[in-house]
Design a protein around this motif. Sequence first.
Motif, mmCIF file in Angstrom:
data_model
loop_
_atom_site.group_PDB
_atom_site.id
_atom_site.type_symbol
_atom_site.label_atom_id
_atom_site.label_comp_id
_atom_site.label_asym_id
_atom_site.label_seq_id
_atom_site.Cartn_x
_atom_site.Cartn_y
_atom_site.Cartn_z
ATOM 1 N N ALA A 85 6.249 -7.165 0.600
ATOM 2 C CA ALA A 85 5.428 -6.343 -0.286
ATOM 3 C C ALA A 85 6.027 -6.231 -1.684
ATOM 4 N N SER A 86 7.354 -6.217 -1.778
ATOM 5 C CA SER A 86 7.992 -6.076 -3.090
ATOM 6 C C SER A 86 7.643 -7.228 -4.024
ATOM 7 N N GLN A 87 7.283 -8.387 -3.477
ATOM 8 C CA GLN A 87 6.913 -9.533 -4.310
ATOM 9 C C GLN A 87 5.564 -9.351 -4.999
ATOM 10 N N LEU A 88 4.801 -8.368 -4.567
ATOM 11 C CA LEU A 88 3.519 -8.091 -5.212
ATOM 12 C C LEU A 88 3.685 -7.263 -6.478
ATOM 13 N N GLY A 89 4.886 -6.757 -6.713
ATOM 14 C CA GLY A 89 5.119 -5.929 -7.888
ATOM 15 C C GLY A 89 4.321 -4.641 -7.800
ATOM 16 N N GLU A 90 3.768 -4.215 -8.915
ATOM 17 C CA GLU A 90 3.006 -2.962 -8.959
ATOM 18 C C GLU A 90 1.697 -3.034 -8.169
ATOM 19 N N LEU A 91 1.252 -4.232 -7.846
ATOM 20 C CA LEU A 91 0.013 -4.360 -7.072
ATOM 21 C C LEU A 91 0.146 -3.758 -5.680
ATOM 22 N N TYR A 92 1.360 -3.740 -5.149
ATOM 23 C CA TYR A 92 1.505 -3.155 -3.817
ATOM 24 C C TYR A 92 1.178 -1.660 -3.862
ATOM 25 N N ASP A 93 1.526 -0.982 -4.940
ATOM 26 C CA ASP A 93 1.166 0.438 -5.071
ATOM 27 C C ASP A 93 -0.352 0.609 -5.104
ATOM 28 N N VAL A 94 -1.038 -0.328 -5.734
ATOM 29 C CA VAL A 94 -2.495 -0.268 -5.843
ATOM 30 C C VAL A 94 -3.159 -0.545 -4.489
ATOM 31 N N TYR A 95 -2.626 -1.522 -3.736
ATOM 32 C CA TYR A 95 -3.294 -1.994 -2.522
ATOM 33 C C TYR A 95 -2.575 -1.629 -1.222
ATOM 34 N N GLU A 96 -1.548 -0.821 -1.288
ATOM 35 C CA GLU A 96 -0.808 -0.440 -0.079
ATOM 36 C C GLU A 96 -1.760 0.132 0.970
ATOM 37 N N GLY A 97 -1.653 -0.379 2.184
ATOM 38 C CA GLY A 97 -2.504 0.072 3.280
ATOM 39 C C GLY A 97 -3.907 -0.505 3.260
ATOM 40 N N LYS A 98 -4.229 -1.318 2.263
ATOM 41 C CA LYS A 98 -5.575 -1.886 2.137
ATOM 42 C C LYS A 98 -5.592 -3.399 2.346
ATOM 43 N N ILE A 99 -4.425 -4.015 2.469
ATOM 44 C CA ILE A 99 -4.349 -5.470 2.615
ATOM 45 C C ILE A 99 -4.679 -5.822 4.056
ATOM 46 N N ASP A 100 -5.707 -6.632 4.232
ATOM 47 C CA ASP A 100 -6.186 -6.983 5.569
ATOM 48 C C ASP A 100 -5.365 -8.075 6.231
ATOM 49 N N LEU A 101 -4.869 -9.022 5.445
ATOM 50 C CA LEU A 101 -4.183 -10.173 6.027
ATOM 51 C C LEU A 101 -3.207 -10.764 5.030
ATOM 52 N N MET A 102 -2.021 -11.110 5.516
ATOM 53 C CA MET A 102 -1.084 -11.886 4.697
ATOM 54 C C MET A 102 -0.951 -13.265 5.327
ATOM 55 N N ILE A 103 -1.072 -14.296 4.492
ATOM 56 C CA ILE A 103 -0.946 -15.679 4.926
ATOM 57 C C ILE A 103 0.277 -16.249 4.224
ATOM 58 N N ASP A 104 1.206 -16.804 5.020
ATOM 59 C CA ASP A 104 2.460 -17.243 4.418
ATOM 60 C C ASP A 104 3.143 -18.306 5.268
ATOM 61 N N HIS A 105 4.223 -18.831 4.723
ATOM 62 C CA HIS A 105 5.035 -19.814 5.443
ATOM 63 C C HIS A 105 6.512 -19.432 5.464
ATOM 64 N N HIS A 106 6.877 -18.325 4.866
ATOM 65 C CA HIS A 106 8.280 -17.896 4.822
ATOM 66 C C HIS A 106 8.662 -17.143 6.093
ATOM 67 N N SER A 107 9.768 -17.509 6.679
ATOM 68 C CA SER A 107 10.205 -16.870 7.926
ATOM 69 C C SER A 107 11.062 -15.632 7.679
ATOM 70 N N ASN A 108 11.514 -15.435 6.463
ATOM 71 C CA ASN A 108 12.452 -14.348 6.181
ATOM 72 C C ASN A 108 11.818 -13.169 5.450
ATOM 73 N N GLY A 109 10.544 -12.950 5.636
ATOM 74 C CA GLY A 109 9.865 -11.857 4.945
ATOM 75 C C GLY A 109 9.771 -10.605 5.791
ATOM 76 N N THR A 110 9.037 -9.646 5.269
ATOM 77 C CA THR A 110 8.760 -8.389 5.952
ATOM 78 C C THR A 110 7.251 -8.218 5.997
ATOM 79 N N TYR A 111 6.697 -8.177 7.191
ATOM 80 C CA TYR A 111 5.250 -8.068 7.326
ATOM 81 C C TYR A 111 4.764 -6.715 6.811
ATOM 82 N N TYR A 112 3.725 -6.730 5.997
ATOM 83 C CA TYR A 112 3.140 -5.520 5.428
ATOM 84 C C TYR A 112 1.644 -5.430 5.712
#
Length: 169
Positions: A85-112
């Motif tokens: 989530a921190s990679q979204l910058g200030e957008l995470y504050d705007v969309y926190e709890g509203k993101i329906d799906l994250m699509i990624d290929h990184h194994s070392n992240g934190t699911y939000y």
Amino acid sequence: RYTGHERERYIILFHTHPDGDATASAFALKEIIELTGRRAFCVCDSEVPERLSFVSDKRQKSVLYTSLPDDYQPDCIISVDTASASQLGELYDVYEGKIDLMIDHHSNGTYYADHYVHPECSACGEVLYDIILGIARKFGIGELPLSVKELIYTAISADTGCFRYNNTT
């Protein structure tokens, strides 16, 4: 968060200070969504760098949150190539709890959000390729347009060092 109606309006988030994989993945997903007759906007906490303007310029004037139409209310929010989530910058504050799906290929992240993560893939564009093919089949699009293929190629090429890195499959 599906509410029983067909989702018509999408926001596709991608990480701040975007690279080729994030930018091209977001715009490939936007393009296939729009080919189904729905609306989509790509949104990032920073503008696309000049070196990647060929990906975004003809598709959307700006990717900043403030450039969205005032009355645009998404039915679905998807993030691409953003492992934490921190990679979204200030957008995470705007969309926190509203993101329906994250699509990624990184194994070392934190699911939000609910997630579709394939660490065996070399790039998010590679993960999205199968998703995009499924959308195209479902909506009878047929062969993918060259523009979508070029975006997927750009995404994968960017994260594999033009197919030279050891993550190339």
